[in-house]
Design an enzyme around this catalytic site. Structure first.
Site, PDB file in Angstrom:
ATOM      1  N   LYS A  95      16.157   7.419  33.442  1.00 24.92           N
ATOM      2  CA  LYS A  95      15.837   7.174  34.851  1.00 24.92           C
ATOM      3  C   LYS A  95      15.592   8.436  35.674  1.00 24.92           C
ATOM      4  CE  LYS A  95      17.882   2.569  35.038  1.00 24.92           C
ATOM      5  NZ  LYS A  95      19.135   1.823  35.268  1.00 24.92           N
TER       6      LYS A  95
ATOM      7  N   GLY B 137      17.863   4.146  27.170  1.00 21.18           N
ATOM      8  CA  GLY B 137      18.500   3.364  28.221  1.00 21.18           C
ATOM      9  C   GLY B 137      18.328   4.059  29.563  1.00 21.18           C
ATOM     10  N   SER B 138      19.349   3.956  30.396  1.00 24.71           N
ATOM     11  CA  SER B 138      19.232   4.452  31.770  1.00 24.71           C
ATOM     12  C   SER B 138      19.183   5.972  31.860  1.00 24.71           C
ATOM     13  CB  SER B 138      20.408   3.939  32.598  1.00 24.71           C
ATOM     14  OG  SER B 138      20.412   2.529  32.539  1.00 24.71           O
ATOM     15  N   THR B 139      19.473   6.684  30.756  1.00 23.60           N
ATOM     16  CA  THR B 139      19.397   8.144  30.848  1.00 23.60           C
ATOM     17  C   THR B 139      17.965   8.609  31.095  1.00 23.60           C
ATOM     18  OG1 THR B 139      19.163   8.325  28.445  1.00 23.60           O
ATOM     19  CG2 THR B 139      21.392   8.538  29.336  1.00 23.60           C
TER      20      THR B 139
END
Lengths: 622, 357
Positions: free
Chosen positions: A326, A322-324
């Site tokens: 980014k 997921g967004s980790t």
């Protein structure tokens, strides 16, 4: 008186034939003597050797297994005395009656008696046969007062592996089990001649050689029945090494308590050494169940439990990051010149590829405005990263993530660690047999699609990010201590190829962004800022389990549990001189900021309290 | 009178062997005084019998021979019907105080009976006489083999063959016997017990069952071989003292001896036997009557076969057939009948000397 005339005519050839018989006897005698001389002179050395082999036996003595301690010396695995009732058939007059009398005293089950009869057939009548293992103190006491009524029955003390933390460290320490026929094929039969147990998983498996020690021997003279006549020589066994782990038993307990009912995992790593401070999977199991063979019923329960307690999620579980992902992609974009720190993209509520009707949405339906990379990380703006991914392309993304160890085996000293998936066009063709689409690149930009990471990889990458690209192989062994000599051999951290960037300022930029994820009122991790007495950098992630409910508001009771999003959080602290990096995954926990971040904070807080950081809470200029 | 009737060299050799046997028995039994004592009683009993028979004029033996043979035959039948079982075979008759093995008695009775028969039918035997003699041998031999006691059966046949040979039988009969033997061997194989066949196969290759049927012979060879030239010393043989050697007080007592006293000791023991046998044949050669000659030679031949088969067995050149080492192996009937045989031998020899004198 003259001898009477001998009637030789009536008895022809007597003397000649007697001579023949005597000659035959003499020849037979010579034959026997020749054979005797052959045996007693020519073959004597061989037979002397065989006689020695008959007479002398080596009886192996099992070494004591090494202890496993946490970094502070708290016991994770030890050997505790256990008492078993043994019976020597030779010395028991009426076996049936004796067993009947023993029944009420030590709670002999029909199974115990059946096992006993099976063992009885394989042993000699003067050998002690275990009748019941793991006697309780009550049974022990009851037998002790009745002992005089049971000649030939004895209490035999042995050592049994015991794991004091129970479920809290099972995923790291693992457990030992009875040696199976399959184990016998891979183990050295000489070393394991007297051992009953062998490491099955975890550290117990990984460091089996160190823990087991070296077998000892008693050289004895035996008679034909195998009964020992006397001891000729003894070589004592060498006990196994004591292992100090990098794990902190306290952190293990905090993390498993924090995960509570939720399936998930927590991994904390010390940046700059790769030492794993805690590695927790939830739910876990009690390793003590396995030591003397788990009952079929208990095993069935573990195997069929919906949350799969036997799977070590921390190293074996593979999740969409997921967004980790980014911060890592953002760093790569800076390095590759895709954008500059000040570069702004327009980020709205949706994103579309040219010539494609599919609409990618931001988690925030009200997203609207020009933002920099930093703002995009702080607020976790998906539509910004869709564009970033589109510009980078999967090839660059793949290369950048691989440098952080994604899609690569982590090399940790634990069995069963998986390497996740760092997708590329070639990977997709090889594994799925399909070409790479640009839409796949867009999904990868927010850590969805094909990208899969293990919590260990995430923590390890976070640690590398925290100290600006210095990477170390994650490990759980801190030191070995020889129990005899007390000699301590510390584990030497293994450095991996560091990540070097064109400018160190890129590191500072991304770290600052992650710091503001918590500090900034717009940050997705701002919930943690309140009352925080140390500086901390982090990144939330909320990974889709199914496409239907992917937004931050999905973590409500109307969504079926199995379909709720996985909550993720990565963090390190203190920001200036990082001492701990953490990755948390809460399956179906919903929002990363709400479900996973507090767990990371609690762990970091507990660790820093023990090891006060040099810098106190310093607010960084924006 | 006494001095002239007893052959002193033979008596001394027998005494030496008997007493040496007791000492060896002490070692082989692991210091079991009771066993040695019982054997000592039997040895004394045998010696008394030896003296008594040596005093007896040989014509009484001759007259008693058929009766003794019939008695032994009857007992062999009785043992089949009432016998005590020992290791799967019916060989003993329990006489309360001790157990009696009729087969051992037959080993003595058969040569005497044959000698008697040929004495009654002088001259080179005709074909019908050969047939009758063959029956005299075959009947007890068959009874002993079905007990089953293959070893003693073979010894009985061997003794019978020796007497038949000495009776002056024509070479063509001998040839016929050899042919007959070759023809019946496959048939005999068919009638052997499973364990007897096993023993013969094991004799050819003991390693085919090292812990089962081959165990005896393998352990025996280890004991003898590890004795080497000088032996491990009295009471010091590990094979015997730690019970690896089976049947060590009975059939395998020679292995115990060879382990403790080595090749030197073994040769000394065999020399003692050779002396007894040689002396026996000399006495047999001097006998006057046809009965005396055949009986004496038959007794000595039986004794010789005993020694050869037992020693050959424990050193692995003869199948393990269960034959004791005469005068040394533990076991009552054997020691008594062997000494009785030598008593008769001395009696026969003395008769001649008395005539000479």
């Amino acid at each position: 008186m003259p001898p009477p005339a001998l009637p030789f005519t009536k008895h022809p050839h007597y003397r000649r034939r007697l001579l023949i018989i005597t000659t035959i006897a003499a020849l037979l005698g010579i034959g026997l003597i020749t054979r005797l001389a052959w045996l007693q002179i020519y073959e004597a050395p061989r037979y002397a050797f065989l006689a020695q082999g008959n007479r002398v036996r080596l009886i192996p003595i099992a070494p004591t297994r090494g202890l496993i301690l946490d970094r502070n010396g708290r016991v994770l695995a030890e050997n505790v005395p256990t008492y078993e009732l043994t019976l020597i058939p030779d010395q028991v007059k009426n076996l049936k009656q004796t067993l009947m009398q023993l029944k009420p005293i030590v709670n002999l089950s029909p199974q115990d008696i059946e096992d006993f009869h099976r063992l009885e057939k394989t042993k000699r009548p003067f050998q002690a046969i275990p009748l019941k293992v793991d006697l309780t103190t009550r049974e022990l006491a009851r037998f002790a007062v009745n002992r005089q009524n049971f000649p030939g029955i004895d209490i035999h003390a042995t050592l049994k592996r015991f794991y004091p933390p129970g479920t809290a460290a099972a995923e790291v320490v693992g457990y030992v089990g009875l040696i199976s026929p399959a184990d016998l094929r891979r183990l050295d039969p000489a070393q394991y001649g007297a051992s009953s147990h062998v490491g099955i998983t975890g550290v117990e498996w990984e460091y089996e050689k160190l823990l087991h020690g070296r077998v000892g021997y008693r050289k004895v003279e035996v008679n034909a029945e195998g009964r020992t006549v006397r001891v000729l020589q003894t070589r004592p066994p060498v006990p196994g090494e004591t292992l100090y782990l990098t794990i902190d038993d306290r952190l293990q307990k905090i993390a498993s308590r924090a995960l509570g009912q939720y399936p998930g995992a927590v991994v904390a790593i010390q940046p700059g050494t790769g030492a794993v401070l805690c590695l927790v999977t939830s739910p876990s199991y009690n390793p003590n169940l396995f030591v003397n063979g788990i009952s079929a019923k208990a095993y069935h329960r573990l195997i069929t439990a919906p949350a799969h307690p036997l799977v070590n999620r921390a190293i074996h579980g593979q999740y969409a990051p997921g967004s980790t992902i980014k911060p890592f992609l953002g760093l790569a974009a800076l390095e590759d010149g895709i954008l500059r720190p000040q570069t702004k993209f327009y980020a709205g509520a949706t994103f579309k590829l040219p010539n494609d009707s599919y609409i990618w949405r931001d988690w925030n339906p009200h997203q609207n405005g020009e933002v920099t990379l930093k703002q995009a990380i702080i607020q976790s703006i998906d539509t910004f990263f869709y564009q970033l991914a589109q510009r980078m392309g999967i090839k660059r993304m793949h290369t950048a993530l691989a440098r952080f160890g994604f899609g690569v085996s982590p090399g940790i000293d634990l069995p069963g660690a998986r390497k996740g998936v760092n997708p590329s066009a070639r990977w997709k063709m090889q594994i799925l047999g399909k070409p790479w689409y640009e839409g796949d690149t867009i999904n990868s930009g927010i850590g969805q699609g094909y990208t899969l990471v293990t919590p260990l990889q995430l923590a390890s990458a976070t640690a590398a990010l925290a100290i600006q690209g210095l990477r170390y192989r994650p490990h759980v062994l801190a030191a070995t201590i020889n129990p005899k000599t007390g000699k301590r051999v510390p584990y030497r951290p293994i450095a991996l190829p560091p990540i070097q960037l064109r400018s160190r300022s890129y590191w500072a930029y991304i770290i600052q962004a992650m710091h503001e994820v918590i500090e900034s009122p717009y940050g997705t991790g701002h919930l943690l800022a309140k009352g925080l007495n140390f500086s901390m950098a982090g990144k939330t992630g909320t990974a889709q389990v199914t496409s239907t409910y992917r937004n931050d508001f999905a973590a409500n009771s109307r969504v079926p549990f199995k379909l709720r999003n996985n909550a993720l959080f990565i963090a390190f602290a203190p920001v200036k001189h990082p001492e701990i990096a953490v990755a948390v995954i809460v399956e179906h926990g919903g929002s990363g900021g709400r479900a996973a971040a507090p767990i990371a904070r609690d762990i970091i807080s507990a660790w820093l309290q023990q090891h006060p950081p040099v810098e106190k809470h310093v607010s960084h200029p924006h | 009178m006494f001095r002239t009737r007893i052959d002193r060299p033979l008596l001394i050799a027998l005494l030496l062997l008997g007493l040496g046997g007791l000492v060896l028995l002490f070692s082989a039994s692991g210091g079991n005084w009771q066993l040695v004592f019982r054997q000592g009683i039997r040895l004394s009993l045998g010696l008394i019998l030896l003296f008594a028979l040596a005093m007896t004029p040989p014509r009484y033996f001759r007259m008693a021979s058929p009766a003794l043979y019939l008695l032994a035959l009857l007992l062999l039948v009785a043992v089949l019907i009432f016998g005590a079982r020992g290791k799967g075979a019916e060989r003993w008759i329990n006489l309360g105080l001790f157990q009696f093995q009729p087969a051992e008695l037959m080993k003595l009775a058969l040569p005497l009976a044959l000698a008697w028969y040929f004495h009654e039918h002088p001259g080179a035997p005709r074909w019908d006489e050969v047939l009758a003699a063959t029956l005299i041998v075959a009947l007890p031999a068959a009874l002993i083999v079905v007990e089953p006691d293959l070893g003693t059966g073979i010894l009985v046949i061997g003794a019978g063959a020796a007497v038949l040979f000495l009776s002056g039988i024509k070479p063509r009969y001998l040839f016929g016997f050899a042919l007959l033997l070759a023809a019946t061997l496959p048939l005999a194989w068919h009638f052997l017990h499973g364990y007897q066949r096993q023993r013969l196969l094991i004799f050819l290759d003991p390693q085919r069952d090292p812990l089962g049927a081959g165990y005896h012979i393998i352990q025996s060879k280890i004991a003898i071989g590890s004795g080497a030239l000088f032996g491990q010393g009295f009471l010091k043989g590990s094979q015997a003292q730690l019970n690896f050697l089976p049947e060590r007080t009975t059939d395998f007592i020679f292995s115990v001896f060879a382990e403790q006293f080595g090749l030197i000791g073994s040769l000394a023991l065999l020399a003692l036997y050779a002396f007894i046998i040689g002396r026996g044949f000399i006495l047999a050669a001097r006998a006057h009557t046809r009965y005396g000659r055949l009986a004496a030679a038959g007794i000595v031949s039986t004794f010789t076969l005993y020694v050869v088969v037992n020693v050959g067995m424990v050193i692995g050149v003869v199948p393990v057939v269960g034959v004791p080492l005469p005068l040394v192996s533990y076991g009552g009937t054997s020691i008594v009948t062997v000494l009785a045989g030598f008593g008769i031998l001395m009696g026969i020899a003395a008769h001649r000397r008395l005539i000479d004198a």
